[in-house]
Write a protein that holds these residues in place. Structure first.
Motif, mmCIF file in Angstrom:
data_model
loop_
_atom_site.group_PDB
_atom_site.id
_atom_site.type_symbol
_atom_site.label_atom_id
_atom_site.label_comp_id
_atom_site.label_asym_id
_atom_site.label_seq_id
_atom_site.Cartn_x
_atom_site.Cartn_y
_atom_site.Cartn_z
ATOM 1 N N ARG A 240 -16.278 2.418 -13.428
ATOM 2 C CA ARG A 240 -17.116 2.413 -12.328
ATOM 3 C C ARG A 240 -16.844 3.597 -11.627
ATOM 4 N N ASN A 241 -17.711 4.502 -11.781
ATOM 5 C CA ASN A 241 -17.669 5.788 -11.042
ATOM 6 C C ASN A 241 -17.589 5.634 -9.401
ATOM 7 N N GLY A 242 -16.423 6.152 -8.998
ATOM 8 C CA GLY A 242 -16.292 6.266 -7.722
ATOM 9 C C GLY A 242 -15.119 5.020 -6.984
ATOM 10 N N TRP A 243 -14.881 4.400 -8.019
ATOM 11 C CA TRP A 243 -13.774 3.474 -7.736
ATOM 12 C C TRP A 243 -12.440 4.095 -8.085
ATOM 13 N N THR A 244 -11.439 4.080 -7.015
ATOM 14 C CA THR A 244 -10.035 4.920 -7.226
ATOM 15 C C THR A 244 -9.156 4.040 -6.432
ATOM 16 N N ILE A 245 -7.744 4.327 -6.961
ATOM 17 C CA ILE A 245 -6.730 3.477 -6.238
ATOM 18 C C ILE A 245 -5.912 4.460 -5.376
ATOM 19 N N GLU A 246 -6.055 4.419 -4.082
ATOM 20 C CA GLU A 246 -5.422 5.385 -3.277
ATOM 21 C C GLU A 246 -3.877 5.191 -3.049
ATOM 22 N N ASN A 247 -3.104 6.309 -2.490
ATOM 23 C CA ASN A 247 -1.757 5.892 -2.595
ATOM 24 C C ASN A 247 -1.332 4.881 -1.440
ATOM 25 N N ARG A 248 -2.247 4.657 -0.441
ATOM 26 C CA ARG A 248 -2.136 3.498 0.669
ATOM 27 C C ARG A 248 -2.528 2.277 0.020
ATOM 28 N N GLU A 249 -2.982 2.219 -1.116
ATOM 29 C CA GLU A 249 -3.171 0.875 -1.572
ATOM 30 C C GLU A 249 -2.255 0.389 -2.865
ATOM 31 N N LEU A 250 -1.256 1.318 -2.745
ATOM 32 C CA LEU A 250 -0.134 0.766 -4.064
ATOM 33 C C LEU A 250 0.912 -0.306 -3.499
ATOM 34 N N PRO A 251 0.901 -1.394 -4.195
ATOM 35 C CA PRO A 251 1.754 -2.448 -3.854
ATOM 36 C C PRO A 251 3.330 -2.121 -3.466
ATOM 37 N N GLN A 252 3.911 -2.935 -2.741
ATOM 38 C CA GLN A 252 5.467 -2.521 -2.539
ATOM 39 C C GLN A 252 6.138 -3.048 -3.760
ATOM 40 N N PRO A 253 7.136 -2.132 -4.130
ATOM 41 C CA PRO A 253 8.144 -2.658 -5.519
ATOM 42 C C PRO A 253 8.416 -4.021 -5.282
ATOM 43 N N ASN A 254 8.311 -4.630 -6.621
ATOM 44 C CA ASN A 254 8.802 -6.109 -6.533
ATOM 45 C C ASN A 254 9.274 -6.421 -8.118
ATOM 46 N N PRO A 255 10.218 -5.566 -8.341
ATOM 47 C CA PRO A 255 10.732 -5.423 -9.875
ATOM 48 C C PRO A 255 11.336 -6.808 -10.279
ATOM 49 N N VAL A 256 11.152 -7.055 -11.429
ATOM 50 C CA VAL A 256 11.799 -8.386 -12.097
ATOM 51 C C VAL A 256 12.636 -8.108 -13.136
ATOM 52 N N SER A 257 13.906 -8.322 -13.254
ATOM 53 C CA SER A 257 14.765 -7.788 -14.481
ATOM 54 C C SER A 257 14.287 -9.023 -15.765
ATOM 55 N N PHE A 258 14.612 -8.157 -16.748
ATOM 56 C CA PHE A 258 14.395 -9.319 -18.046
ATOM 57 C C PHE A 258 15.240 -10.366 -18.042
ATOM 58 N N GLU A 259 16.383 -10.490 -17.442
ATOM 59 C CA GLU A 259 17.270 -11.651 -17.342
ATOM 60 C C GLU A 259 16.634 -12.494 -16.381
ATOM 61 N N GLU A 260 15.962 -11.860 -15.158
ATOM 62 C CA GLU A 260 15.367 -13.099 -14.426
ATOM 63 C C GLU A 260 14.163 -13.780 -15.068
ATOM 64 N N ILE A 261 13.586 -12.879 -15.770
ATOM 65 C CA ILE A 261 12.392 -13.537 -16.669
ATOM 66 C C ILE A 261 12.928 -14.596 -17.611
ATOM 67 N N LEU A 262 13.822 -14.499 -18.324
ATOM 68 C CA LEU A 262 14.315 -15.090 -19.344
ATOM 69 C C LEU A 262 14.894 -16.366 -18.425
ATOM 70 N N GLN A 263 15.602 -16.323 -17.487
ATOM 71 C CA GLN A 263 16.054 -17.286 -16.522
ATOM 72 C C GLN A 263 14.978 -18.207 -16.092
ATOM 73 N N GLY A 264 13.925 -17.604 -15.588
ATOM 74 C CA GLY A 264 12.816 -18.348 -15.107
ATOM 75 C C GLY A 264 12.121 -19.298 -16.187
ATOM 76 N N GLN A 265 12.059 -18.687 -17.550
ATOM 77 C CA GLN A 265 11.633 -19.424 -18.441
ATOM 78 C C GLN A 265 12.388 -20.600 -19.044
ATOM 79 N N GLU A 266 13.666 -20.408 -18.822
ATOM 80 C CA GLU A 266 14.701 -21.341 -19.213
ATOM 81 C C GLU A 266 14.533 -22.607 -18.011
ATOM 82 N N GLU A 267 14.403 -22.134 -17.055
ATOM 83 C CA GLU A 267 14.262 -23.469 -16.030
ATOM 84 C C GLU A 267 12.721 -23.899 -15.948
ATOM 85 N N GLN A 268 11.948 -23.178 -16.495
ATOM 86 C CA GLN A 268 10.784 -23.921 -16.639
ATOM 87 C C GLN A 268 10.720 -24.779 -17.650
ATOM 88 N N ALA A 269 11.360 -24.524 -18.761
ATOM 89 C CA ALA A 269 11.499 -25.469 -19.788
ATOM 90 C C ALA A 269 12.315 -26.763 -19.481
#
Length: 317
Positions: A240-269
């Protein structure tokens, strides 16, 4: 009179272009991100966070209704062969059937796993014969992936994401060879996209060969949020011409480690219903095996087989 007719014709053509562009907007959007760790949003610090797919979904949501966004079909380390296998799985087929926007990142792992990169001295080494073989295999797999997507998601516009130069920290004398190979990969992706009626999204010019600000870790080829922003904006320029993501629209960092992802899936199981002594609580599939839990909310698909192997391949996209 002729001048007036020419003006009216020009206005008609301009309106036709505008109307055609508007028709490409999918409302409500059902957006599926498919492919390797760029689609998953892997960071230069070997974690998962907002990638280009998340930024695209965010911008879509600001401008139009979005019914669904998923990157369940994106997984770090996926080659084109892995993506093709994933697309043909029943779980993926169900998800893709409702899609009207699909982005695909696939091909770089076929090539970059052959590259020996030394961040200490900035050297890059690869065997051209092996590279040529890998690129030819990637070409065939990309064609098969796009054919499968056309069948699985007949209502979707498919956007094939190109790749940037992944080694901006390398010595200048070392860049030419691998840059040439990445250029060939991008041409393959563009050609296969055109043949399949898909849309190729070029991102290499948005990075260049010295984008150390977008690929900041000399020992890792993944971009930071600035790099993902550049990729998302290249997609939006096609969507869509004209749509763009400005710097002020970038989300705050919220990183998740692979270990946390794996742990979360194990807990879900662990929280899922367990069979009783007679097995009455288990749900059987047609094949006689317990059906898998719904993973539609997961950040990544199943990690059962290749998760530890993928962790040893973090420099790979």
């Amino acid at each position: 009179m002729k001048k007036s007719a020419a003006i009216l014709l020009a206005l008609f053509m301009a309106l036709s272009i505008v109307n055609t562009a508007a028709a490409e907007v999918k409302i409500p959007a059902v957006y599926i991100a498919l492919g390797d760790s760029l689609a998953a949003g892997q960071t230069p610090d070997s974690q998962i966070d907002s990638g280009y797919a998340d930024l695209i979904a965010q911008e879509l949501g600001r401008n139009q209704p979005v019914a669904l966004f998923s990157k369940d079909l994106a997984f770090p380390g996926f080659t084109t062969a892995d993506v093709l296998e994933r697309v043909n799985e029943d779980e993926a087929q169900e998800l893709l059937a409702s899609a009207n926007i699909i982005t695909l990142s696939a091909g770089a792992n076929d090539l970059l796993r052959l590259v020996q990169a030394n961040p200490g001295d900035g050297s890059l080494q690869f065997q051209r014969i092996q590279s040529d073989f890998a690129l030819n295999k990637a070409r065939k797999n990309i064609a098969a992936i796009l054919e499968a997507l056309n069948e699985a998601a007949p209502n979707a516009d498919v956007y094939v994401m190109g790749y940037y130069f992944a080694y901006p920290h390398a010595r200048e004398s070392q860049k030419e060879g691998i840059a040439e190979q990445l250029g060939i990969l991008n041409r393959i992706l563009e050609n296969e996209a055109e043949k399949a009626g898909a849309i190729f999204v070029s991102v290499d010019e948005a990075f260049g060969e010295n984008a150390t600000s977008k690929v900041p870790n000399p020992g890792d080829v993944h971009p930071n949020i600035e790099g993902y922003q550049a990729m998302a904006n290249e997609f939006l320029a096609e969507y869509r011409n004209g749509w763009t993501i400005e710097n002020r629209e970038l989300p705050q960092p919220n990183p998740v480690s692979f270990e946390e992802i794996l742990q979360g899936q194990e807990e879900q199981a662990d929280e899922s219903p367990q069979p009783d002594a007679e097995g009455d609580a288990s749900v059987e599939s047609d094949a006689g095996q317990p059906a898998e839990d719904d993973q539609s909310a997961q950040l990544l698909p199943s990690l059962q087989s290749d998760y530890l192997a993928v962790r040893t391949l973090l420099p790979i996209i």
